[in-house]
Design a protein around this motif. Sequence first.
Motif, PDB file in Angstrom:
ATOM      1  N   UNK A 201       0.799  -1.232   0.000  1.00  0.00           N
ATOM      2  CA  UNK A 201       0.000   0.000   0.000  1.00  0.00           C
ATOM      3  C   UNK A 201       0.827   1.276   0.000  1.00  0.00           C
ATOM      4  N   UNK A 202       2.032   1.234   0.508  1.00  0.00           N
ATOM      5  CA  UNK A 202       2.809   2.453   0.683  1.00  0.00           C
ATOM      6  C   UNK A 202       2.956   3.192  -0.643  1.00  0.00           C
ATOM      7  N   UNK A 203       2.473   4.426  -0.677  1.00  0.00           N
ATOM      8  CA  UNK A 203       2.559   5.244  -1.880  1.00  0.00           C
ATOM      9  C   UNK A 203       1.450   5.019  -2.873  1.00  0.00           C
ATOM     10  N   UNK A 204       0.549   4.072  -2.593  1.00  0.00           N
ATOM     11  CA  UNK A 204      -0.545   3.789  -3.527  1.00  0.00           C
ATOM     12  C   UNK A 204      -1.607   4.880  -3.447  1.00  0.00           C
ATOM     13  N   UNK A 251       2.368   0.423   5.031  1.00  0.00           N
ATOM     14  CA  UNK A 251       3.031  -0.599   4.218  1.00  0.00           C
ATOM     15  C   UNK A 251       2.024  -1.492   3.525  1.00  0.00           C
ATOM     16  N   UNK A 252       0.922  -1.788   4.215  1.00  0.00           N
ATOM     17  CA  UNK A 252      -0.124  -2.597   3.610  1.00  0.00           C
ATOM     18  C   UNK A 252      -1.459  -2.280   4.260  1.00  0.00           C
ATOM     19  N   UNK A 253      -2.521  -2.638   3.585  1.00  0.00           N
ATOM     20  CA  UNK A 253      -3.879  -2.451   4.094  1.00  0.00           C
ATOM     21  C   UNK A 253      -4.599  -3.769   3.887  1.00  0.00           C
ATOM     22  N   UNK A 257     -12.583  -2.262   4.219  1.00  0.00           N
ATOM     23  CA  UNK A 257     -13.034  -0.874   4.345  1.00  0.00           C
ATOM     24  C   UNK A 257     -11.908   0.129   4.145  1.00  0.00           C
ATOM     25  N   UNK A 258     -10.683  -0.361   4.031  1.00  0.00           N
ATOM     26  CA  UNK A 258      -9.563   0.490   3.646  1.00  0.00           C
ATOM     27  C   UNK A 258      -9.233   0.333   2.180  1.00  0.00           C
ATOM     28  N   UNK A 259      -8.836  -0.879   1.777  1.00  0.00           N
ATOM     29  CA  UNK A 259      -8.317  -1.051   0.411  1.00  0.00           C
ATOM     30  C   UNK A 259      -9.388  -0.933  -0.667  1.00  0.00           C
ATOM     31  N   UNK A 260     -10.668  -1.018  -0.315  1.00  0.00           N
ATOM     32  CA  UNK A 260     -11.724  -0.848  -1.323  1.00  0.00           C
ATOM     33  C   UNK A 260     -11.714   0.544  -1.933  1.00  0.00           C
ATOM     34  N   UNK A 261     -11.063   1.492  -1.253  1.00  0.00           N
ATOM     35  CA  UNK A 261     -11.038   2.872  -1.744  1.00  0.00           C
ATOM     36  C   UNK A 261      -9.787   3.196  -2.549  1.00  0.00           C
ATOM     37  N   UNK A 262      -9.001   2.183  -2.834  1.00  0.00           N
ATOM     38  CA  UNK A 262      -7.833   2.373  -3.698  1.00  0.00           C
ATOM     39  C   UNK A 262      -8.250   2.265  -5.158  1.00  0.00           C
TER      40      UNK A 262
END
Length: 283
Positions: A201-204, A251-253, A257-262
């Motif tokens: 996730x870092x920087x995504x 570093x990661x998600x 409910x977090x990564x769905x918004x990437x």
Amino acid sequence: MHLSLLYRGRLSSCNYDCGYCPFAKTYDSREALRRDAADLARFVDWAGAQRMQLSVLFTPWGEGLVRRHYRQALVALSRMAHVRRAAIQTNLCVGLRWLDEADLGKLALWCTYHPTQVGRAAFLARCRELDRRGVRHSVGMVGLLEDLDEIEAMRRELPATTPMWVNAFDPRPPDYYDVAQIARIEAIDPHFRYNLAPAPSLGAPCLTGESVVSVDGDGEVRRCHFVDQPLGNLYDGSFAAQLRQRACPNARCDCYIGYAHRPDLPFQRDYAGGVLERVPSFV
């Protein structure tokens, strides 16, 4: 402008006692419940005074629908003209007559089936009632290996139009799942690997802090539940000046409910119109 709010207040009590959950059979004091209800009423009043389009997902640590103030909040939010979606994570343990007062075109439920806590037949009966009423909902389970047969049984018995998701059991030992077990789960939830082995996730890019924010009972706004830096307060409006594009600092998600918004992952496309309640766009 459209803003999605992930609201998590003080509530931590739950009527279930799942062995892997730190909030199993916890109890809030009367004072804590009173404060939680007052905080929630303040949030609903704030939402009612807005002109921008809003969507709300309640993500309590415990079970919210056993508390009247959460049912009342969902009803009130669903009937606001500028609210697109009012949703909550729930174990679906309560009766459903409260839905009579809601705008079911806007209300949605993210439902989790816990087979150690409720029988499959009883849970499916509630799901059938949601179908009868036309309530948008998804159904999910924790991917415990001992529950794989039950996960598959739930999928067979749910209507084909009801989306089902599976969360990876966590924390788990290395190599908890073998290739065949992963394949069984992916046959039910094709997005399972995003939860099992989260992409770095870092920087995504991420919409949190821009069009999605997390709010606590005091109105403190953060970009999401997993980034602790405050952006300001909901009630004095100080958060609004901080809304902008940001890259993820973690570093990661590993939580939906977090990564769905990437936007670099498929959820904004595959769940368009149903990201908060975890309902894919084909439903």
